[in-house]
Design a protein around this motif. Structure first.
Motif, mmCIF file in Angstrom:
data_model
loop_
_atom_site.group_PDB
_atom_site.id
_atom_site.type_symbol
_atom_site.label_atom_id
_atom_site.label_comp_id
_atom_site.label_asym_id
_atom_site.label_seq_id
_atom_site.Cartn_x
_atom_site.Cartn_y
_atom_site.Cartn_z
ATOM 1 N N CYS A 1 77.168 97.317 29.872
ATOM 2 C CA CYS A 1 77.403 95.937 30.304
ATOM 3 C C CYS A 1 77.786 95.055 29.122
ATOM 4 C CB CYS A 1 76.166 95.390 31.009
ATOM 5 S SG CYS A 1 76.281 93.650 31.500
ATOM 6 N N ARG A 2 77.053 95.174 28.018
ATOM 7 C CA ARG A 2 77.294 94.312 26.853
ATOM 8 C C ARG A 2 78.598 94.644 26.147
ATOM 9 N NH1 ARG A 2 71.558 92.916 23.876
ATOM 10 N NH2 ARG A 2 70.655 91.791 25.635
ATOM 11 N N SER A 3 79.042 95.903 26.223
ATOM 12 C CA SER A 3 80.289 96.279 25.564
ATOM 13 C C SER A 3 81.508 96.055 26.447
ATOM 14 C CB SER A 3 80.238 97.756 25.140
ATOM 15 O OG SER A 3 80.156 98.598 26.276
ATOM 16 N N SER A 4 81.297 95.641 27.710
ATOM 17 C CA SER A 4 82.417 95.474 28.630
ATOM 18 C C SER A 4 83.199 94.185 28.395
ATOM 19 C CB SER A 4 81.900 95.488 30.075
ATOM 20 O OG SER A 4 81.104 94.339 30.343
ATOM 21 N N GLY A 5 82.568 93.196 27.737
ATOM 22 C CA GLY A 5 83.225 91.910 27.539
ATOM 23 C C GLY A 5 83.116 90.990 28.744
ATOM 24 N N GLN A 6 82.430 91.440 29.799
ATOM 25 C CA GLN A 6 82.262 90.633 31.004
ATOM 26 C C GLN A 6 80.922 89.888 30.964
ATOM 27 O OE1 GLN A 6 83.300 94.410 33.526
ATOM 28 N NE2 GLN A 6 83.585 92.650 34.848
ATOM 29 N N THR A 7 80.804 88.899 31.841
ATOM 30 C CA THR A 7 79.501 88.276 32.035
ATOM 31 C C THR A 7 78.621 89.249 32.814
ATOM 32 O OG1 THR A 7 80.161 87.234 34.129
ATOM 33 C CG2 THR A 7 80.567 85.998 32.085
ATOM 34 N N VAL A 8 77.318 89.033 32.726
ATOM 35 C CA VAL A 8 76.391 89.919 33.432
ATOM 36 C C VAL A 8 76.653 89.874 34.937
ATOM 37 C CG1 VAL A 8 73.970 90.311 34.010
ATOM 38 C CG2 VAL A 8 74.615 89.761 31.659
ATOM 39 N N ALA A 9 76.882 88.674 35.471
ATOM 40 C CA ALA A 9 77.111 88.531 36.912
ATOM 41 C C ALA A 9 78.378 89.280 37.343
ATOM 42 C CB ALA A 9 77.216 87.051 37.283
ATOM 43 N N SER A 10 79.450 89.139 36.550
ATOM 44 C CA SER A 10 80.711 89.804 36.894
ATOM 45 C C SER A 10 80.585 91.315 36.798
ATOM 46 C CB SER A 10 81.827 89.306 35.975
ATOM 47 O OG SER A 10 83.031 89.988 36.214
ATOM 48 N N PRO B 1 71.843 91.539 39.971
ATOM 49 C CA PRO B 1 71.538 90.972 38.645
ATOM 50 C C PRO B 1 70.045 90.935 38.334
ATOM 51 C CG PRO B 1 73.225 89.668 39.738
ATOM 52 C CD PRO B 1 72.730 90.658 40.753
ATOM 53 N N LYS B 2 69.206 90.696 39.351
ATOM 54 C CA LYS B 2 67.764 90.677 39.124
ATOM 55 C C LYS B 2 67.278 92.066 38.674
ATOM 56 C CE LYS B 2 66.661 86.943 42.370
ATOM 57 N NZ LYS B 2 65.874 86.568 43.574
ATOM 58 N N THR B 3 67.859 93.104 39.276
ATOM 59 C CA THR B 3 67.500 94.463 38.870
ATOM 60 C C THR B 3 67.932 94.726 37.435
ATOM 61 O OG1 THR B 3 67.757 95.227 41.152
ATOM 62 C CG2 THR B 3 67.760 96.904 39.430
ATOM 63 N N TYR B 4 69.154 94.252 37.087
ATOM 64 C CA TYR B 4 69.661 94.440 35.713
ATOM 65 C C TYR B 4 68.739 93.768 34.709
ATOM 66 C CZ TYR B 4 72.427 93.738 31.513
ATOM 67 O OH TYR B 4 72.839 93.692 30.210
ATOM 68 N N TYR B 5 68.325 92.524 34.968
ATOM 69 C CA TYR B 5 67.460 91.815 34.019
ATOM 70 C C TYR B 5 66.071 92.455 33.936
ATOM 71 C CZ TYR B 5 70.828 88.085 33.259
ATOM 72 O OH TYR B 5 71.955 87.369 32.893
ATOM 73 N N TYR B 6 65.630 93.071 35.021
ATOM 74 C CA TYR B 6 64.353 93.796 34.964
ATOM 75 C C TYR B 6 64.493 94.996 34.034
ATOM 76 C CZ TYR B 6 60.686 97.051 36.335
ATOM 77 O OH TYR B 6 59.647 97.941 36.334
ATOM 78 N N TRP B 7 65.614 95.742 34.177
ATOM 79 C CA TRP B 7 65.860 96.869 33.274
ATOM 80 C C TRP B 7 65.956 96.404 31.833
ATOM 81 C CZ3 TRP B 7 70.384 99.132 36.669
ATOM 82 C CH2 TRP B 7 69.837 99.692 37.816
ATOM 83 N N LEU B 8 66.644 95.280 31.605
ATOM 84 C CA LEU B 8 66.791 94.747 30.251
ATOM 85 C C LEU B 8 65.432 94.401 29.655
ATOM 86 C CD1 LEU B 8 68.533 93.708 27.917
ATOM 87 C CD2 LEU B 8 68.760 91.537 29.146
ATOM 88 N N LYS B 9 64.551 93.808 30.466
ATOM 89 C CA LYS B 9 63.214 93.455 30.003
ATOM 90 C C LYS B 9 62.428 94.698 29.624
ATOM 91 C CE LYS B 9 58.968 91.092 31.442
ATOM 92 N NZ LYS B 9 58.301 90.349 32.548
ATOM 93 N N ARG B 10 62.520 95.758 30.446
ATOM 94 C CA ARG B 10 61.803 96.992 30.154
ATOM 95 C C ARG B 10 62.324 97.648 28.872
ATOM 96 N NH1 ARG B 10 59.173 99.711 34.275
ATOM 97 N NH2 ARG B 10 58.745 101.215 32.596
#
Length: 238
Positions: free
Chosen positions: A22-31, A40-49
């Motif tokens: 996700c971070r290397s794609s150049g896109q926003t998290v939502a996109s 997105p809520k699932t993504y941020y949960y993974w990021l937190k873990r």
């Protein structure tokens, strides 16, 4: 390590891979989440873990034998480009579209690597000896493991060889590149905001292209240029 610990480690590895992509794609998290059908809520949960696991893996500050001396750097907005947002970082380095922010807590080894030019975030894919492109479209939701499986099973090629493998999406405005760097895979992802890639549509599963044809592809041109001057392999002079 018991079964539960193995399962947790496997999940952390997968979540780390997703966050990196996700971070290397150049896109926003939502996109990016919308493109990959991830909440997105699932993504941020993974990021937190992932962040929690990384923090717990850090050595304790009490184990350092050398004292850490903080350096106070005054915050100044002088020289900031229009639209820049004030940052809490002490050093900001801009390299094209990449912004590198460094805090006082950064190690001397990291700063030395950056200063000497040995710090490479994405790998040097220019070292690839051959370039292959998948004909037709590829599911852009596939990550490193999925693309490597296509190379090995569909193309009958070795994904660990010194080659760059290209994949285009159905809409032809997205492209992924897979490259083995010796100690790990490099996955690059680009999305065009305007224009389309002219990927080959022939019956072959994969096609080998030259560096010139690769440049044409990135410029939105067909890799087949009938009027281009071609190199000739001559063995006899008449």
């Amino acid at each position: 390590m018991n079964t539960r610990e193995v399962t947790n480690q496997y999940r952390l590895n997968k979540w780390t891979e997703i966050v990196r992509e996700c971070r290397s794609s150049g896109q926003t998290v939502a996109s990016w989440c919308a493109d990959h059908e991830i909440n997105p809520k699932t993504y941020y949960y993974w990021l937190k873990r992932v962040r929690t696991a990384a923090y717990e893996a850090l050595p304790s500050l009490s184990s350092h034998t050398s004292p850490i001396v903080p350096v106070n750097v005054p915050v100044s907005t002088a020289g900031m480009a229009p639209g820049d947002v004030a940052s809490s970082s002490d050093i900001i380095i801009r390299m094209g579209t990449v912004t590198l922010e460094i805090r006082n807590q950064a190690s001397a080894t990291l700063i030395e690597k950056i200063h000497s030019g040995h710090f490479n975030m994405f790998g040097d894919v220019s070292k690839a000896e051959k370039i292959y492109i998948a004909c037709g479209y590829t599911d852009m939701r596939k990550s490193i493991d999925g693309l490597a499986a296509i190379v090995q099973q569909n193309f009958q090629l070795n994904p660990f060889q010194n080659s760059l493998f290209l994949f285009c999406g159905r809409q032809r405005n997205r492209m992924k590149a897979l490259y083995w760097e010796g100690d790990g895979f490099v996955l690059l992802y680009k999305r065009l905001e305007d224009g389309r890639y002219q990927r080959p549509m022939n019956a072959e599963a994969v096609r080998s292209i030259t560096s010139q044809e690769f440049r044409w592809l990135l410029e939105g041109l067909s890799i087949d240029q009938p009027k281009a001057v071609k190199n000739l392999n001559m063995t006899v002079c008449l």
